[in-house]
Design a protein around this motif. Structure first.
Motif, PDB file in Angstrom:
ATOM      1  N   SER A 101       0.793  -1.240  -0.055  1.00 10.09           N
ATOM      2  CA  SER A 101       0.040   0.095   0.056  1.00 10.09           C
ATOM      3  C   SER A 101       0.859   1.360  -0.040  1.00 10.09           C
ATOM      4  O   SER A 101       0.571   2.258  -0.490  1.00 10.09           O
ATOM      5  N   GLU A 102       1.913   1.228   0.585  1.00 14.66           N
ATOM      6  CA  GLU A 102       2.976   2.341   0.856  1.00 14.66           C
ATOM      7  C   GLU A 102       3.453   2.458  -0.361  1.00 14.66           C
ATOM      8  O   GLU A 102       3.726   3.676  -0.777  1.00 14.66           O
ATOM      9  N   SER A 103       3.825   1.673  -1.122  1.00 13.88           N
ATOM     10  CA  SER A 103       4.694   1.561  -2.423  1.00 13.88           C
ATOM     11  C   SER A 103       3.607   1.936  -3.721  1.00 13.88           C
ATOM     12  O   SER A 103       4.294   2.551  -4.615  1.00 13.88           O
ATOM     13  N   ALA A 104       2.489   1.903  -3.534  1.00 13.43           N
ATOM     14  CA  ALA A 104       1.681   2.218  -4.621  1.00 13.43           C
ATOM     15  C   ALA A 104       1.723   3.619  -5.035  1.00 13.43           C
ATOM     16  O   ALA A 104       1.405   3.923  -6.346  1.00 13.43           O
ATOM     17  N   LYS A 105       2.009   4.717  -4.318  1.00 15.03           N
ATOM     18  CA  LYS A 105       2.235   5.901  -4.953  1.00 15.03           C
ATOM     19  C   LYS A 105       1.014   6.431  -5.689  1.00 15.03           C
ATOM     20  O   LYS A 105       1.236   7.057  -6.508  1.00 15.03           O
ATOM     21  N   GLY A 106      -0.297   6.103  -5.303  1.00 19.71           N
ATOM     22  CA  GLY A 106      -1.114   6.811  -5.853  1.00 19.71           C
ATOM     23  C   GLY A 106      -1.889   5.925  -7.015  1.00 19.71           C
ATOM     24  O   GLY A 106      -2.919   6.401  -7.632  1.00 19.71           O
ATOM     25  N   ALA A 107      -0.956   4.761  -7.353  1.00 17.61           N
ATOM     26  CA  ALA A 107      -1.501   4.121  -8.367  1.00 17.61           C
ATOM     27  C   ALA A 107      -2.752   3.182  -8.011  1.00 17.61           C
ATOM     28  O   ALA A 107      -3.165   3.023  -6.673  1.00 17.61           O
ATOM     29  N   ALA A 108      -3.720   2.953  -8.954  1.00 14.13           N
ATOM     30  CA  ALA A 108      -4.866   2.223  -8.759  1.00 14.13           C
ATOM     31  C   ALA A 108      -4.450   0.556  -8.476  1.00 14.13           C
ATOM     32  O   ALA A 108      -3.837  -0.040  -9.321  1.00 14.13           O
ATOM     33  N   ILE A 109      -4.736   0.390  -7.200  1.00 10.50           N
ATOM     34  CA  ILE A 109      -4.461  -1.214  -6.567  1.00 10.50           C
ATOM     35  C   ILE A 109      -5.600  -1.764  -6.219  1.00 10.50           C
ATOM     36  O   ILE A 109      -6.514  -0.700  -5.380  1.00 10.50           O
ATOM     37  N   SER A 110      -5.986  -3.008  -5.983  1.00  5.97           N
ATOM     38  CA  SER A 110      -6.729  -3.455  -4.910  1.00  5.97           C
ATOM     39  C   SER A 110      -6.121  -4.750  -4.361  1.00  5.97           C
ATOM     40  O   SER A 110      -5.284  -5.425  -5.068  1.00  5.97           O
ATOM     41  N   LEU A 111      -6.024  -4.759  -2.952  1.00  6.35           N
ATOM     42  CA  LEU A 111      -5.508  -5.610  -2.266  1.00  6.35           C
ATOM     43  C   LEU A 111      -6.231  -6.180  -1.199  1.00  6.35           C
ATOM     44  O   LEU A 111      -6.786  -5.382  -0.239  1.00  6.35           O
ATOM     45  N   VAL A 112      -6.500  -7.326  -1.289  1.00 10.45           N
ATOM     46  CA  VAL A 112      -7.170  -7.940  -0.351  1.00 10.45           C
ATOM     47  C   VAL A 112      -6.556  -9.189   0.474  1.00 10.45           C
ATOM     48  O   VAL A 112      -6.195 -10.280  -0.357  1.00 10.45           O
ATOM     49  N   ASP A 113      -6.510  -9.235   1.851  1.00  5.50           N
ATOM     50  CA  ASP A 113      -6.103 -10.261   2.385  1.00  5.50           C
ATOM     51  C   ASP A 113      -7.178 -11.652   2.525  1.00  5.50           C
ATOM     52  O   ASP A 113      -8.214 -11.420   3.132  1.00  5.50           O
ATOM     53  N   VAL A 114      -6.611 -12.796   2.031  1.00  3.25           N
ATOM     54  CA  VAL A 114      -7.446 -13.797   1.895  1.00  3.25           C
ATOM     55  C   VAL A 114      -6.823 -15.056   2.626  1.00  3.25           C
ATOM     56  O   VAL A 114      -7.155 -16.136   2.577  1.00  3.25           O
ATOM     57  N   THR A 115      -5.943 -14.718   3.538  1.00  2.00           N
ATOM     58  CA  THR A 115      -5.369 -15.904   4.262  1.00  2.00           C
ATOM     59  C   THR A 115      -6.301 -16.638   5.222  1.00  2.00           C
ATOM     60  O   THR A 115      -6.022 -17.755   5.322  1.00  2.00           O
ATOM     61  N   HIS A 116      -7.366 -16.030   5.716  1.00  2.00           N
ATOM     62  CA  HIS A 116      -8.220 -16.777   6.421  1.00  2.00           C
ATOM     63  C   HIS A 116      -9.134 -17.468   5.519  1.00  2.00           C
ATOM     64  O   HIS A 116      -9.979 -18.381   5.962  1.00  2.00           O
ATOM     65  N   ARG A 117      -9.231 -17.301   4.354  1.00  2.00           N
ATOM     66  CA  ARG A 117     -10.403 -17.619   3.188  1.00  2.00           C
ATOM     67  C   ARG A 117      -9.851 -19.050   2.640  1.00  2.00           C
ATOM     68  O   ARG A 117     -10.665 -19.963   2.415  1.00  2.00           O
ATOM     69  N   ASN A 118      -8.532 -19.090   2.589  1.00  2.20           N
ATOM     70  CA  ASN A 118      -7.913 -20.289   1.814  1.00  2.20           C
ATOM     71  C   ASN A 118      -7.116 -21.446   2.343  1.00  2.20           C
ATOM     72  O   ASN A 118      -6.919 -21.084   3.809  1.00  2.20           O
ATOM     73  N   ALA A 119      -6.932 -22.325   2.002  1.00  7.30           N
ATOM     74  CA  ALA A 119      -6.163 -23.440   2.516  1.00  7.30           C
ATOM     75  C   ALA A 119      -5.227 -23.655   1.485  1.00  7.30           C
ATOM     76  O   ALA A 119      -5.578 -23.988   0.310  1.00  7.30           O
ATOM     77  N   GLY A 120      -4.062 -24.081   1.959  1.00  8.25           N
ATOM     78  CA  GLY A 120      -2.821 -24.551   1.015  1.00  8.25           C
ATOM     79  C   GLY A 120      -2.379 -26.074   1.374  1.00  8.25           C
ATOM     80  O   GLY A 120      -2.028 -26.309   2.479  1.00  8.25           O
ATOM     81  N   GLU A 173      -4.167 -24.273  -3.795  1.00 12.65           N
ATOM     82  CA  GLU A 173      -5.013 -23.259  -3.034  1.00 12.65           C
ATOM     83  C   GLU A 173      -6.364 -23.616  -3.095  1.00 12.65           C
ATOM     84  O   GLU A 173      -6.976 -23.709  -4.375  1.00 12.65           O
ATOM     85  N   VAL A 174      -7.253 -23.686  -2.136  1.00  9.35           N
ATOM     86  CA  VAL A 174      -8.545 -24.134  -2.101  1.00  9.35           C
ATOM     87  C   VAL A 174      -9.230 -23.228  -1.035  1.00  9.35           C
ATOM     88  O   VAL A 174      -8.737 -22.979  -0.122  1.00  9.35           O
ATOM     89  N   ALA A 175     -10.481 -22.931  -1.256  1.00  9.23           N
ATOM     90  CA  ALA A 175     -11.318 -22.437  -0.315  1.00  9.23           C
ATOM     91  C   ALA A 175     -11.502 -23.176   0.837  1.00  9.23           C
ATOM     92  O   ALA A 175     -11.375 -24.528   0.890  1.00  9.23           O
TER      93      ALA A 175
END
Length: 202
Positions: A101-120, A173-175
């Motif tokens: 987020s800090e490095s984005a420097k105003g660029a359009a990005i979407s970042l979603v944490d899915v750690t709790h959603r997925n299983a490896g 990677e699976v739900a």
């Protein structure tokens, strides 16, 4: 001076999605183990965002679509023209999401944490291709699906992301809600392959 990232959540271990499941293993065939990833982020951005994020991710975003690239403990699986699944290993920066987020420097990005959603889940062993082929429609031989190929596909009725990490090792990677279903499928496939091997050697 206070740390501006002090209140930002870090990537960290979560409760195991396969805890309590019996992970199948058969010597000479394959075994299933839990992946050692500690965090998962879905990143979407265009070329401007990709260039801006070099500071946080180095060359990890440089790979072609349906390939995986690693840098600084983070593997970036490019699943589309503007989409990456970022898998953080134990030695990855725990502040990765904040650094991005800090490095984005105003660029359009979407970042979603899915750690709790997925299983490896990792499937490894000499017959791992045959085990996965019982439910996956893709050709999995090394010529068609080489090391560091990564793509969305199906394993029977479960949507997965499949990443080949070595000749005899695949990462899935699976739900989280489908982890027990996938482990059950793999257990049956390993048992079937073991039975075929026994019949050939008896």
């Amino acid at each position: 001076m206070s740390d501006p990232l002090a209140d930002v959540p870090t990537l960290g271990a979560v409760a195991s999605p396969v805890a309590g499941l019996e992970l199948p293993s058969s010597e000479g065939i394959a075994r299933v183990i839990e992946a050692d990833m500690t965090g998962r982020l879905v990143l979407r951005t265009g070329a401007d965002g990709r260039d801006a994020l070099m500071g946080a991710l180095g060359s990890a975003l440089s790979g072609r679509i349906n390939t995986a690239t690693a840098a600084d403990g983070c593997s970036a699986l490019r699943l589309g023209p503007d989409e990456w699944l970022l898998l953080a290993g134990a030695d990855c920066d725990p502040w990765l999401s904040a650094r991005i987020s800090e490095s984005a420097k105003g660029a359009a990005i979407s970042l979603v944490d899915v750690t709790h959603r997925n299983a490896g889940i990792v499937v490894e062993g000499p017959a791992c291709e045959a085990v996965l082929a019982t439910g996956c429609p893709l050709p999995l031989d090394p010529d068609a699906f080489p090391v560091d190929r990564a793509t969305r596909t199906l394993l029977a009725k479960a949507e997965i992301v499949l990443w080949r990490r070595a000749a005899d090792r695949f990462h899935l990677e699976v739900a989280r809600s489908l982890a027990s279903y996938v482990v059950g499928l793999l257990a049956q496939a390993i048992a079937d392959e073991a039975a075929i091997l026994r019949s050939r050697t008896s």
